[in-house]
Write an enzyme that holds these catalytic residues in place. Structure first.
Site, PDB file in Angstrom:
ATOM      1  N   SER A  97       0.826  -1.201   0.000  1.00 53.77           N
ATOM      2  CA  SER A  97       0.000   0.000   0.000  1.00 53.77           C
ATOM      3  C   SER A  97       0.863   1.255   0.000  1.00 53.77           C
ATOM      4  O   SER A  97       2.073   1.194   0.196  1.00 53.77           O
ATOM      5  CB  SER A  97      -0.929  -0.017   1.216  1.00 53.77           C
ATOM      6  N   LYS A  98       0.196   2.357  -0.246  1.00 54.92           N
ATOM      7  CA  LYS A  98       0.838   3.672  -0.322  1.00 54.92           C
ATOM      8  C   LYS A  98       1.970   3.905   0.667  1.00 54.92           C
ATOM      9  O   LYS A  98       3.066   4.293   0.312  1.00 54.92           O
ATOM     10  CB  LYS A  98      -0.199   4.753   0.005  1.00 54.92           C
ATOM     11  N   ARG A  99       1.638   3.692   1.925  1.00 54.63           N
ATOM     12  CA  ARG A  99       2.582   4.029   2.992  1.00 54.63           C
ATOM     13  C   ARG A  99       3.786   3.093   3.090  1.00 54.63           C
ATOM     14  O   ARG A  99       4.741   3.387   3.771  1.00 54.63           O
ATOM     15  CB  ARG A  99       1.866   4.022   4.346  1.00 54.63           C
ATOM     16  N   ASP A 100       3.678   1.950   2.417  1.00 58.06           N
ATOM     17  CA  ASP A 100       4.768   0.986   2.501  1.00 58.06           C
ATOM     18  C   ASP A 100       6.057   1.519   1.913  1.00 58.06           C
ATOM     19  O   ASP A 100       7.139   1.052   2.249  1.00 58.06           O
ATOM     20  CB  ASP A 100       4.376  -0.324   1.811  1.00 58.06           C
TER      21      ASP A 100
END
Length: 506
Positions: A261-264
């Site tokens: 996901s985005k934050r990864d």
RNA sequence: GGCCCGUUCGUAUAGAGGCCUAGGACGCCUCCCUUUCACGGAGGAAACACGGGUUCGAAUCCCGUACGGGCUACCA
């Protein structure tokens, strides 16, 4: 069959790398079958719409080299390709479904829905949902009489249109990756087709557009597998021939715990987007693989192998070769973890094939923005020296900076470890002897230097590490002859000056 | 929780009942090349989740269990 496939992202922000892989497989399948690959924008959620996302998606696909040939930004005969511009169309079809008894109006408020869910869940129902079992207890055009329905709708109070899912059926289809997949209709809820704001849900818009745009293969991520049953029911309700479905394995976090996901990106230290994205906040801003330094060809090659393989031992594929080799029967079912090391290896393979002068052209602006002098000849030589030592082109000016400009630091620990004070006088003799050197050919330099060493009585192992530190600041890198070859007279001067600095630092 | 999907070295994978003593790649380790690093070369450690079937024979087929993932919104 005239293959037509689509990539249909929502413009809710930057295009995730998983989306790129989905686009890639769509592209490959279309090209392989001499079909069309088109781009449709699914902007039916007005709350999640983000400025600039459409442009970002288009630019990303272009950068990756997997451009659509039809759709938003590319024209075509099936437009408009932005779902918000097709709003009236969906409503017309939904209304038609209501008339034929396949769908109905529902008037329940959010609170009423919540009450229903908690009541059901208190009664021990495992998965509370708006379905055939509770439909008649809710407020809708099936449970209420025609007058009530008419007056509610005329009153201008909001309502939704729901699909009427009958129980007792099995819905099954053959997925091109997963083979036969079955669902029991009792497990399915009466999906909202048209939302209170008049916009269709994904399910509705998706089915209608895929039909109208004559899509033959729906190729999408596994997160859509469960809702395929609803989509099939919709095709049935419209009496349309459904397309073939292909559900792709998800791209997982490096630790395998959930989808990437985005934050990864921040969490694992590598990008998860093709291009940088400047969001409203710093938290919502991300770097991209382009800025990180991956070649698009390498990214694509790597991505292609996340969930697919050719069944041979070949790993390096151009896009055209992928088109030929690709097929769904080689696509995996299980999710694949993202491994940045392998991606970097692919990149290394690619950059080694790029002609030096092309790399020099790309390095030029970087060098100049650092305030260094750009010398085409020495730049080319530096590239030659460093290309096999880096994974990404942008690492060259970082690692080889001392060949472009002055040395800024050196490894003091290493110097202390390798410096033998008793050799100071011999070093001084050596430096004096070589200060008159005027030819900087690497080979010549090597023999001249080694000759001097022999005469003075110094061992290469005592001298080379020190020279290396004086020249480059570190113990790693090309041979000192190669360094001196590029640095020329300046290299000799640096040798003197830096040795003095290092000795002073003792 | 329910439904659906999945599970071969650390990672991505080869493998379609006997070719499997499970192959190659990335990463890791050792050695060679070399003044160093890298490249290149040679080797090495490392996997069929578990339990039952079916079969002369199973990583491959079936069933369970475990584990993981997806979905479970008037989001896509």
């Amino acid at each position: 069959m005239n293959v037509r496939v689509r990539f249909a992202p929502s413009p809710t922000g930057a295009l995730h790398i998983g989306g790129v892989r989905t686009a890639l497989y769509n592209y490959l399948y279309a090209k392989k079958n001499k079909g069309k690959f088109l781009l449709r924008i699914e902007d039916t959620d007005q709350n999640r719409w983000v400025q600039g996302a459409e442009e970002y998606i288009i630019e990303s696909l272009r950068w990756c080299g997997i451009e659509p040939e039809e759709g938003l930004g590319y024209g075509g005969n099936y437009g408009p390709y932005r779902q918000s511009e097709r709003k009236a169309l969906y409503y017309k079809y939904a209304h038609h479904l209501v008339q034929s008894g396949k769908a109905y109006y529902a008037f329940d408020t959010e609170e009423e829905l919540e009450v229903m869910r908690s009541r059901l869940s208190d009664a021990g129902v495992a998965a509370p949902k708006y379905d055939a079992s509770v439909r008649m207890e809710m407020k809708n055009s099936l449970s209420q009489d025609a007058d009530y329905t008419a007056s509610w709708i005329n009153s201008g109070q909001g309502y939704v249109i729901r699909l009427k899912v009958d129980s007792g059926n099995t819905i099954s289809y053959v997925d091109l990756v997963r083979e036969e997949v079955k669902f029991a209709s009792e497990e399915l809820d009466d999906k909202v087709l048209i939302k209170a704001d008049g916009m269709p849900t994904y399910h509705m818009a998706n089915v209608i557009d895929d039909h109208l745009m004559e899509i033959t293969h729906v190729i999408r991520g596994e997160e859509w597998l469960s809702s395929t049953a609803h989509h099939l029911l919709l095709y049935q309700a419209f009496e349309w021939q459904p397309p073939l479905f292909v559900h792709l394995p998800l791209i997982l976090k490096p630790d395998g715990k959930g989808k990437l996901s985005k934050r990864d990106g921040a969490k694992f230290g590598f990008p998860v987007f093709p291009l940088a994205w400047a969001g409203q906040t710093e938290e919502d801003s991300f770097t991209g693989f382009r800025e990180y330094g991956l070649e698009p060809e390498a990214l694509i090659n790597f991505l292609a192998f996340l969930g697919w393989n050719p069944g041979t031992e070949q790993e390096i594929f151009t896009l055209d070769q992928l088109v030929i080799a690709f097929d769904f029967d080689k696509v995996h079912k299980g999710g694949a973890r993202f491994d940045i090391d392998k991606a970097l290896w692919f990149n290394q393979q690619y950059i080694k094939q790029i002609p030096g002068d092309q790399i020099a052209q790309r390095l030029k602006p970087i060098i100049e923005s650092n305030g260094w002098d750009y010398n085409p000849e020495s730049c080319l030589a530096i590239i030659q020296l460093y290309l096999e030592r880096v994974h990404k082109i942008n690492e060259i000016p970082v690692q080889a900076y001392y060949l472009f400009t002055e040395l800024s630091t050196y490894d003091q620990e290493a110097f202390k470890k390798h410096w033998k004070p008793e050799l100071k006088v011999k070093f001084e003799t050596l430096l004096a002897d070589i200060s008159s050197i005027s030819s900087f050919d690497a080979q010549e330099l090597e023999s001249v230097l080694k000759e001097h060493l022999k005469v003075i009585g110094l061992k290469p192992g005592d001298v080379f590490p020190i020279f290396r530190l004086a020249l480059s600041g570190s113990l790693h890198g090309p041979t000192i002859f190669q360094m001196l070859n590029i640095l020329g007279k300046k290299g000799l001067e640096r040798l003197h000056a830096q040795l003095k600095i290092m000795l002073d630092g003792l």
